[in-house]
Design a protein around this motif. Structure first.
Motif, PDB file in Angstrom:
ATOM      1  N   MET A 191       0.858  -1.179   0.000  1.00  0.00           N
ATOM      2  CA  MET A 191       0.000   0.000   0.000  1.00  0.00           C
ATOM      3  C   MET A 191       0.898   1.235   0.000  1.00  0.00           C
ATOM      4  N   SER A 192       0.755   2.148   0.990  1.00  0.00           N
ATOM      5  CA  SER A 192       1.549   3.370   0.909  1.00  0.00           C
ATOM      6  C   SER A 192       3.045   3.044   0.945  1.00  0.00           C
ATOM      7  N   HIS A 193       3.781   3.650   0.067  1.00  0.00           N
ATOM      8  CA  HIS A 193       5.246   3.574   0.089  1.00  0.00           C
ATOM      9  C   HIS A 193       5.855   4.526  -0.913  1.00  0.00           C
ATOM     10  N   GLN A 194       7.038   4.958  -0.564  1.00  0.00           N
ATOM     11  CA  GLN A 194       7.834   5.770  -1.500  1.00  0.00           C
ATOM     12  C   GLN A 194       9.278   5.311  -1.378  1.00  0.00           C
ATOM     13  N   ILE A 195       9.838   4.915  -2.516  1.00  0.00           N
ATOM     14  CA  ILE A 195      11.154   4.261  -2.484  1.00  0.00           C
ATOM     15  C   ILE A 195      12.298   5.271  -2.530  1.00  0.00           C
ATOM     16  N   SER A 196      12.086   6.414  -3.168  1.00  0.00           N
ATOM     17  CA  SER A 196      13.217   7.344  -3.323  1.00  0.00           C
ATOM     18  C   SER A 196      12.740   8.787  -3.146  1.00  0.00           C
ATOM     19  N   GLY A 197      13.682   9.699  -3.188  1.00  0.00           N
ATOM     20  CA  GLY A 197      13.339  11.119  -3.071  1.00  0.00           C
ATOM     21  C   GLY A 197      13.231  11.549  -1.617  1.00  0.00           C
ATOM     22  N   GLN A 198      12.816  12.800  -1.436  1.00  0.00           N
ATOM     23  CA  GLN A 198      12.796  13.384  -0.091  1.00  0.00           C
ATOM     24  C   GLN A 198      11.842  12.668   0.855  1.00  0.00           C
ATOM     25  N   ARG A 199      10.764  12.113   0.317  1.00  0.00           N
ATOM     26  CA  ARG A 199       9.783  11.467   1.185  1.00  0.00           C
ATOM     27  C   ARG A 199       9.984   9.947   1.231  1.00  0.00           C
ATOM     28  N   ALA A 200      11.165   9.458   0.874  1.00  0.00           N
ATOM     29  CA  ALA A 200      11.427   8.009   0.916  1.00  0.00           C
ATOM     30  C   ALA A 200      11.089   7.479   2.309  1.00  0.00           C
ATOM     31  N   GLY A 201      10.418   6.354   2.350  1.00  0.00           N
ATOM     32  CA  GLY A 201      10.041   5.764   3.632  1.00  0.00           C
ATOM     33  C   GLY A 201       8.652   6.159   4.088  1.00  0.00           C
ATOM     34  N   LEU A 202       7.966   6.977   3.300  1.00  0.00           N
ATOM     35  CA  LEU A 202       6.630   7.445   3.700  1.00  0.00           C
ATOM     36  C   LEU A 202       5.646   6.277   3.847  1.00  0.00           C
ATOM     37  N   ILE A 203       4.910   6.299   4.951  1.00  0.00           N
ATOM     38  CA  ILE A 203       3.798   5.365   5.186  1.00  0.00           C
ATOM     39  C   ILE A 203       2.634   6.210   5.680  1.00  0.00           C
ATOM     40  N   ASN A 204       1.429   5.943   5.199  1.00  0.00           N
ATOM     41  CA  ASN A 204       0.252   6.683   5.644  1.00  0.00           C
ATOM     42  C   ASN A 204      -0.849   5.677   5.984  1.00  0.00           C
ATOM     43  N   SER A 205      -0.817   5.201   7.222  1.00  0.00           N
ATOM     44  CA  SER A 205      -1.736   4.133   7.636  1.00  0.00           C
ATOM     45  C   SER A 205      -3.188   4.597   7.628  1.00  0.00           C
ATOM     46  N   ARG A 206      -3.391   5.884   7.946  1.00  0.00           N
ATOM     47  CA  ARG A 206      -4.767   6.393   7.961  1.00  0.00           C
ATOM     48  C   ARG A 206      -5.370   6.312   6.554  1.00  0.00           C
TER      49      ARG A 206
END
Ligand code: DHB
Ligand code: FE
Length: 320
Positions: A191-206
């Motif tokens: 589901m939520s994920h970002q592999i690269s860039g400034q927001r790498a590691g982003l998770i949004n459980s809501r």
């Protein structure tokens, strides 16, 4: 007549495949992920689909930046396992269903969904990881698999609305196939994920949990979500969740959510897994009949309690 009986969403994280292949599934980090699929494996062993339509994305294995089909349907009898840089994963060759695939191709193309057809295609972890999560590690996959590769890697991916409509067309195609076949559709990725860039590691459980709720009960709320909103809320790679809408479009409007699992993290992603069943004809009446037999017990229980008990019975959720 063939019919679609259920839809499943599943993660496709490559590290899940590596954990299986390197015998690390019992490490606490991975155990938490695999445990969430134990009930699903039991469910699918009981359901015994004849065919899985696996909606997934290719990771530059069958295709590349040179050729980017938006929707590519696997019409071959066999799909060899791709070498993704360290040899093909040690999983069984994926066996297709060329007759049903050709029928789907004809039906949806005449319905104006101009698919690319692949009579020869290798498949990568995008397809094999979901198969592992649902079927474990058998010597042969227990059913035929029709791969449907969707471009969610290079801009522009298809819209959620188009994906949902394609799901509807696939359902019509399957239901006009004369042989009695039980078909389950897999929507993979997320589901939520970002592999690269400034927001790498982003998770949004809501966001993820609301997405799962809407996928189950109110998919129309999701079909018009823009790519920008997926990326803003669920990270750049979160946009791959449009693939789930093909699965959802292939199901009835009203479905029974029979299982849900959500955990963070698996590699860089939130794992979201849901099983939705088309309601069996007459099931509602049968359930109402069953309840009517126990008026005394019913009278003793306040409405809220009853509602919660019904929800617990209906939706078997696992959280970690
Ligand atoms: C990862 C997740 C993906 O969805 C993907 O396609 C590649 C890598 C990850 O979490 O590492
Ligand atoms: Fe991905």
């Amino acid at each position: 007549m063939a019919r679609i009986i259920a839809g499943v969403t599943s993660s496709h994280v490559p590290a899940i495949g590596a954990a299986i292949d390197n015998h690390r599934t019992h490490e606490p980090y991975w155990q938490r992920v695999f445990e969430g699929f134990e009930r699903s494996k039991e469910w699918i062993a009981k359901v015994k689909p004849d065919v899985v339509i696996g909606v997934y994305n290719d990771h530059a294995s069958a295709f590349s930046v040179e050729i980017i089909p938006t929707f590519a349907l696997g019409t071959a009898a066999e799909f060899p396992i791709a070498d993704e840089g360290w040899g093909p994963r040690p999983v069984p060759v994926v066996k297709g269903h060329p007759e049903l695939a050709a029928h789907i191709a004809q039906s949806v193309i005449l319905d104006e969904f101009d698919l690319t057809l692949c009579n020869k295609m290798e498949v990568d972890h995008g397809l094999t990881v979901p198969l592992n999560l649902m079927f474990g590690t058998p010597k042969e996959w227990p059913c035929k698999v029709i791969p449907l590769a969707v471009n969610v890697v290079m801009y522009p991916p298809p819209t959620g609305h188009r994906c949902f409509a394609l799901g509807r067309a696939i359902r019509k195609a399957v239901e006009s196939y004369p042989e009695d076949l039980k078909v389950v559709v897999f929507g993979t990725g997320g589901m939520s994920h970002q592999i690269s860039g400034q927001r790498a590691g982003l998770i949004n459980s809501r966001f993820d949990k609301a997405f799962l709720d809407n996928l189950s009960n109110n998919p129309q709320k999701l079909v018009r979500m823009s790519h920008l909103e997926y990326m803003r809320e669920a990270g750049a790679e979160g946009v791959e969740m449009v693939m789930w809408l093909i699965m959802r479009g292939a199901l009835d409007d009203q479905v029974d959510e029979v299982y849900r699992f959500y955990t963070v993290p698996a590699s860089n992603t939130a794992v979201g897994h849901i099983i939705l069943e088309n309601r069996k004809k007459g099931a509602k009446r049968a359930a109402a009949h069953g309840r009517a037999k126990k008026p005394a017990a019913r009278a003793r229980r306040p409405a809220a309690k009853l509602k919660r008990a019904a929800a617990r019975q209906k939706i078997d959720r696992v959280r970690s």
